[in-house]
Design a protein around this motif. Structure first.
Motif, mmCIF file in Angstrom:
data_model
loop_
_atom_site.group_PDB
_atom_site.id
_atom_site.type_symbol
_atom_site.label_atom_id
_atom_site.label_comp_id
_atom_site.label_asym_id
_atom_site.label_seq_id
_atom_site.Cartn_x
_atom_site.Cartn_y
_atom_site.Cartn_z
ATOM 1 N N ASN A 179 106.366 22.110 39.045
ATOM 2 C CA ASN A 179 105.473 23.246 39.270
ATOM 3 C C ASN A 179 106.096 24.536 38.747
ATOM 4 O O ASN A 179 107.310 24.726 38.825
ATOM 5 N N ASP A 180 105.250 25.420 38.239
ATOM 6 C CA ASP A 180 105.733 26.723 37.792
ATOM 7 C C ASP A 180 105.614 27.736 38.927
ATOM 8 O O ASP A 180 105.234 27.395 40.052
ATOM 9 N N GLU A 181 105.905 28.982 38.656
ATOM 10 C CA GLU A 181 105.904 30.008 39.717
ATOM 11 C C GLU A 181 104.523 30.285 40.287
ATOM 12 O O GLU A 181 104.381 30.873 41.347
ATOM 13 N N TYR A 182 103.474 29.825 39.594
ATOM 14 C CA TYR A 182 102.115 29.983 40.099
ATOM 15 C C TYR A 182 101.667 28.806 40.953
ATOM 16 O O TYR A 182 100.526 28.768 41.416
ATOM 17 N N HIS A 231 101.378 25.750 39.763
ATOM 18 C CA HIS A 231 100.697 24.800 38.875
ATOM 19 C C HIS A 231 101.750 23.950 38.183
ATOM 20 O O HIS A 231 102.864 24.401 37.957
ATOM 21 N N ASN A 255 103.632 22.751 35.190
ATOM 22 C CA ASN A 255 103.905 23.381 33.910
ATOM 23 C C ASN A 255 103.315 22.556 32.771
ATOM 24 O O ASN A 255 103.374 21.337 32.779
#
Length: 144
Positions: A25-28, A30, A32
């Motif tokens: 997961n990315d910082e949002y 979601h 990546n």
């Protein structure tokens, strides 16, 4: 431009379980974008190894990716357990196109559809014909 609907499990011929990881997961929150391609590549590689295709070392079958892509239908991410569905949509003399769908949990409709075009090469990188035994194996997941 009209969007093609997502495929279903019935559209695929081979399946591999794939577990997402916290780091996917990315910082949002979601998954990546690059992770999708990594999951596709892992599913293809595991299927090849399970079917006797040597993909490591000096005697490895050398498929080189020459094109890839991904279409997103619905979000997946950690801690989702996924199933990768595999199918061939083209089998040529030296290359093939494989599509990989990611299914979340027990869902029947794909969350994502990706593809790789692979070319068989000799050790010098020159395209070479796919041998008959390997062609027969690949044909087991070919979509008619």
């Amino acid at each position: 431009m009209p969007r093609t609907p997502p495929p279903t499990r019935a559209d695929f011929h081979a399946f591999r379980p794939i577990q997402t990881r916290w780091a996917d997961n990315d910082e949002y929150g979601h998954m990546n974008n690059a992770t999708y391609l990594s999951l596709f590549d892992t599913a293809i590689s595991v299927w090849q190894m399970e079917n006797g295709i040597n993909i490591r070392g000096p005697e490895a079958i050398r498929f080189v990716v020459v094109e890839n892509g991904c279409t997103y239908f619905s979000e997946v991410g950690f801690p989702d357990a996924l199933t990768a569905g595999l199918r061939l949509t083209h089998l040529g003399r030296t290359s093939y196109r494989i599509e990989i769908a990611l299914f979340k949990g027990d869902e029947d409709v794909a969350s994502t559809l990706g593809f790789f075009v692979n070319v068989l090469t000799d050790p010098d990188g020159t395209p070479t014909p796919i041998p008959d035994d390997l062609r027969a194996l690949l044909a087991t997941i070919l979509t008619e």
